[in-house]
Design an enzyme around this catalytic site. Structure first.
Site, PDB file in Angstrom:
ATOM      1  N   ASP A 133     -16.181  18.196  25.739  1.00 15.53           N
ATOM      2  CA  ASP A 133     -15.749  17.765  27.067  1.00 15.53           C
ATOM      3  C   ASP A 133     -16.001  18.828  28.132  1.00 15.53           C
ATOM      4  O   ASP A 133     -16.609  18.561  29.174  1.00 15.53           O
ATOM      5  CB  ASP A 133     -14.258  17.400  27.051  1.00 15.53           C
ATOM      6  CG  ASP A 133     -13.961  16.205  26.163  1.00 15.53           C
ATOM      7  OD1 ASP A 133     -14.838  15.343  26.035  1.00 15.53           O
ATOM      8  OD2 ASP A 133     -12.856  16.148  25.602  1.00 15.53           O
ATOM      9  N   ARG A 157      -0.626  24.619  27.083  1.00 18.86           N
ATOM     10  CA  ARG A 157      -1.340  24.124  28.262  1.00 18.86           C
ATOM     11  C   ARG A 157      -0.843  24.706  29.592  1.00 18.86           C
ATOM     12  O   ARG A 157      -1.643  25.118  30.434  1.00 18.86           O
ATOM     13  CB  ARG A 157      -1.301  22.594  28.302  1.00 18.86           C
ATOM     14  CG  ARG A 157      -2.132  21.931  27.222  1.00 18.86           C
ATOM     15  CD  ARG A 157      -3.594  22.307  27.348  1.00 18.86           C
ATOM     16  NE  ARG A 157      -4.441  21.572  26.426  1.00 18.86           N
ATOM     17  CZ  ARG A 157      -5.019  22.085  25.353  1.00 18.86           C
ATOM     18  NH1 ARG A 157      -4.832  23.364  25.063  1.00 18.86           N
ATOM     19  NH2 ARG A 157      -5.783  21.361  24.572  1.00 18.86           N
ATOM     20  N   ASP A 195      -2.561  16.014  28.104  1.00 21.90           N
ATOM     21  CA  ASP A 195      -2.968  17.301  28.667  1.00 21.90           C
ATOM     22  C   ASP A 195      -3.278  17.228  30.154  1.00 21.90           C
ATOM     23  O   ASP A 195      -3.050  18.183  30.898  1.00 21.90           O
ATOM     24  CB  ASP A 195      -4.185  17.854  27.912  1.00 21.90           C
ATOM     25  CG  ASP A 195      -3.784  18.480  26.582  1.00 21.90           C
ATOM     26  OD1 ASP A 195      -2.592  18.780  26.414  1.00 21.90           O
ATOM     27  OD2 ASP A 195      -4.657  18.673  25.735  1.00 21.90           O
ATOM     28  N   SER A 248     -11.822  15.686  17.383  1.00 24.01           N
ATOM     29  CA  SER A 248     -11.461  16.617  18.442  1.00 24.01           C
ATOM     30  C   SER A 248     -10.344  17.503  17.902  1.00 24.01           C
ATOM     31  O   SER A 248      -9.286  17.008  17.512  1.00 24.01           O
ATOM     32  CB  SER A 248     -10.982  15.851  19.683  1.00 24.01           C
ATOM     33  OG  SER A 248     -10.544  16.747  20.677  1.00 24.01           O
TER      34      SER A 248
END
Length: 394
Positions: free
Chosen positions: A15, A95, A124, A173
């Site tokens: 990504d 995050r 996220d 992922s």
């Protein structure tokens, strides 16, 4: 002249890798600055992200905040027995700190915009956006804004000769930090699909774990783990050590249906050996030193703290208030917890603390320190109203 500079939260994965050309071709930015933030990923992954950032971006930064992550997020989550829907949080805790580092670089480089590679379906995006919006920065998120699929991304990466770790026959992922490893995507999106064993890297299957149990001792000071088997260690090193020994015994796997913030249900697979062991040990030690009323109320606080932590709302006033309460309770949570690791289970076998509310003398059947006749008066009033209600029914 285009739109100037933009700073991209960069992992080196599919990504974020294709975001670099997309931000120029589709969004018109002149300069893309990538930032990789180290929260305990494998050294090889950080090196690959650093090398790739220097290769495909106009400027790249790699920032090491492993110790900060442990001290500001992981120690608090241990104190709060942090768990969301039954599993220890990892990605959620990292995050906001990553986003704060992106903000620092954006201000340093004079960029008015930041970007991330999050989709519009996951959590996220909200965790990043919360920090970015609070800093007054414009946000660009190509994956959600262009409604991209992973297959399109892989084709785009191939067309632009961008090396990515995801291939079509194994499109998982993976997000990893020192506390947790999450695996999603590909065939795992089917809740009925049985995950192949090769998706796991930190844990062996319980069936393949050693046939001999292993015992370890965790020592805590004010709610924080400070020693393993009598050896004092800094937080990051202790977590890695417990990850290794617990993972060897098949401890710390979760395969679950999780409720995302947006309301979507998603199949998530996690590995978190150290988190499983340390939170279990900490929770048990709390039961030795905290009062019944403290434990009862702290269960409520821990659950709400975990929910806010999962959402990434670390600047929510309630989060600060809950943290203050939790820290107050931890002033007495010091002691040692012995644990047996065996075939996927971490079992507490013993615990001790100088602040224990337990009294062997008072509870012993052989002791006369407490006169048992004193409890007769208490017993006569115990359940008094319930007995009245039962008699009224008659």
């Amino acid at each position: 002249m285009g739109k100037g500079k933009i700073v991209l939260a960069f992992s080196g994965g599919l990504d974020t890798s294709i975001c670099v050309p997309l931000l120029k071709e589709e969004y018109g930015y002149d300069e893309v600055i990538t930032v990789a933030v180290d929260v305990g990923q494998p050294e090889e992954d950080i090196k690959k992200a650093t090398d790739k950032g220097h290769l495909i971006a106009d400027k790249h930064f790699t920032i090491d905040i492993k110790d900060k992550f442990v001290e500001e997020q992981l120690f608090p989550t241990i104190k709060a027995n942090g768990s969301y829907e039954g599993y220890p949080m990892g990605t959620a805790l990292a995050r906001p700190l990553i986003a704060e580092e992106i903000v620092k670089i954006a201000k340093k480089e004079g960029a008015n915009a930041v970007a991330h590679g999050c989709t519009g379906k996951g959590n996220d995006q909200l965790r990043f956006d919360f920090i970015f919006r609070g800093a007054g920065l414009d946000i660009v998120a190509p994956m959600r804004e262009m409604n991209l699929t992973r297959e399109w991304e892989m084709d785009y990466a191939e067309k632009h000769k961008i090396p990515v770790p995801v291939v079509k026959d194994k499109p998982y992922s993976v997000d990893e930090n020192c506390w947790s490893r999450s695996i999603e995507g590909g065939r795992l999106e089917d809740p009925s699909f049985h995950p192949p064993n090769d998706i796991y890297e930190w844990t062996v299957s319980p069936e393949e774990a050693p046939d001999t149990p292993e015992e370890i001792t965790i020592e805590f000071e004010k709610g924080i783990p400070v020693a393993l088997n009598g050896k004092r260690m800094k937080g990051y090193d202790l977590i890695l050590a417990v990850n290794k020994v617990a993972g060897k015994h098949g401890i710390g796997r979760n395969d679950m249906i999780e409720d995302r913030i947006l309301g979507l249900k998603a199949r998530e697979v996690y590995e978190h050996p150290a988190a499983t062991v340390l939170i279990a040990a900490h929770s048990d030690l709390e039961r030795l030193v905290l009062s019944r009323q403290e434990l009862s109320f702290k269960n409520i606080v821990d659950e709400k703290w975990s929910e806010l932590g999962y959402m990434g709302l670390i600047h929510e006033p309630l989060f600060a208030a809950l943290t203050a309460f939790i820290n107050k309770t931890q002033e007495r949570v010091s002691g040692k917890v012995d644990m047996k690791l065996y075939k996927g289970k971490a079992t507490v076998t013993g615990r001790s603390s100088p602040d224990a509310l337990y009294s062997g003398d008072l509870v012993s059947f052989e002791s006369k320190t407490i006169d048992q006749k004193d409890s007769i008066g208490f017993s006569s009033f115990f359940g008094f109203q319930a007995r009245i209600w039962k008699n009224l029914k008659k």
